[in-house]
Design an enzyme around this catalytic site. Sequence first.
Site, PDB file in Angstrom:
ATOM      1  N   HIS A 101       0.708  -0.940   0.167  1.00 59.45           N
ATOM      2  CA  HIS A 101       0.019   0.009  -0.014  1.00 59.45           C
ATOM      3  C   HIS A 101       0.663   1.460   0.065  1.00 59.45           C
ATOM      4  O   HIS A 101       1.918   1.091   0.292  1.00 59.45           O
ATOM      5  CB  HIS A 101      -0.903   0.133   1.217  1.00 59.45           C
ATOM      6  CG  HIS A 101      -0.260   0.060   2.511  1.00 59.45           C
ATOM      7  ND1 HIS A 101       0.329   1.236   3.072  1.00 59.45           N
ATOM      8  CD2 HIS A 101       0.030  -1.005   3.712  1.00 59.45           C
ATOM      9  CE1 HIS A 101       0.767   0.980   4.242  1.00 59.45           C
ATOM     10  NE2 HIS A 101       0.493  -0.566   4.535  1.00 59.45           N
ATOM     11  N   CYS A 152       3.224  -4.977   6.390  1.00 62.52           N
ATOM     12  CA  CYS A 152       2.985  -4.712   5.147  1.00 62.52           C
ATOM     13  C   CYS A 152       4.195  -4.305   4.326  1.00 62.52           C
ATOM     14  O   CYS A 152       5.256  -4.166   4.688  1.00 62.52           O
ATOM     15  CB  CYS A 152       1.744  -3.844   4.964  1.00 62.52           C
ATOM     16  SG  CYS A 152       0.178  -4.234   5.955  1.00 62.52           S
TER      17      CYS A 152
END
Length: 400
Positions: free
Chosen positions: A330, A348
């Site tokens: 992201h 992440c």
Amino acid sequence: MRSRGGYKPRLGVRLISTVLVGGVLLTGCTSAATEGPEDERSSPASTAPPKPVSLELSVEEGAKDVEPGLPVTVSATDGKVTEASLIGKHGTVVEGQLAEDGSGWESAEPLGYGKTYTLAATAEGANGKPETKTSTFTTATPAQQISVWTNVDDGQQVGVGMPIIFTFSGPVPDRKAAEKALRIETDPETEGAFHWFSDESVTWRPKEYWQAGTTVTVDAAIYGRHLGDGVYGSEDNFAKLTVGDKVVTVADGETYQMTVFVNDKEVKKLPISLGKPSTTTPNGTYTVMSEHNGYTMDSSTYGVPVESGGGYRLWVEYAVRLSNSGIFYHSAPWSVAQQGNTHTSHGCINLSPENAAWLMEISQPGDVVTVKNAGEQTLEPTDGWSVWQMSWEEWIAGDA
């Protein structure tokens, strides 16, 4: 009846010859057959009479618990089906299709549960004589009905790593029966197999990544099919897919770079920041599950309260889900300075907004993302669509 050479046999006729030997008149007899050529001495050829038609119905008279999802058929041997009908108890006509060559007939729509039908068919043999058969039968009444849905949509374009996941609304008692009802058709032909992760979930994946450009037809034809112990399917589910370009990315924790390959050619390197030492990113091969323009990253979704020391709740502009446990790649504008040199995330893959937008633009569900050199954790095959974490031998071991 005509014999070979046009010769007409003369039965019972004998010729008398007269010979004078030493003044004695001798008489003798000989068969007329000895006078003709060899082929005229052969027996007349025989022709077998035409066979009567053999007519078969797929459902016997008085049959009960017939599966409504299976086609009802008629077949003829040594003749042709001239007409057939399948009619419900109250006059409902079931559509059917007669084969062009007359060899058979097949129903073209599913039957109802707990209904009585009469099948009637007529066929004519080569001898010109017709034969008619009828069968009255009753379809099954389910003890329970279950539905199924998939992780794909009709008309969708997917990546080369896309698994086809079938999720049932209840346990499936007979896995083999379920697999027979779940049809995967591919062009070009692609080797693949099912793997059961539970009694309610089965996944089909190819042995290797899909070939770009492959068309995939997914037909979960479970309506009317007996799935064991009185459980039947309630409705079908259908989707036709196309496999897009081969987009594979490799995130390397040692180089702090994500390398992007399109159709096996390297096209770009993107600076990244993976999970920090306390929350490392699991190593393994992920499959893109979903893409989001605007997404709130919430630690409570995988068990870490927002109010705790390791908790967070952040809105990001671009987010692509890689696992059920909360691994995404992201946009992370707050960590751009660390991207390419330091791991700072909660697990992440952090990218700059520009790079996240670019990657998401060329990506689709089913693309493959591999993480390596990121720490001690390993991605579990059951975490999201991470089916490529299993070898082919491990995969086929889970087939029914």
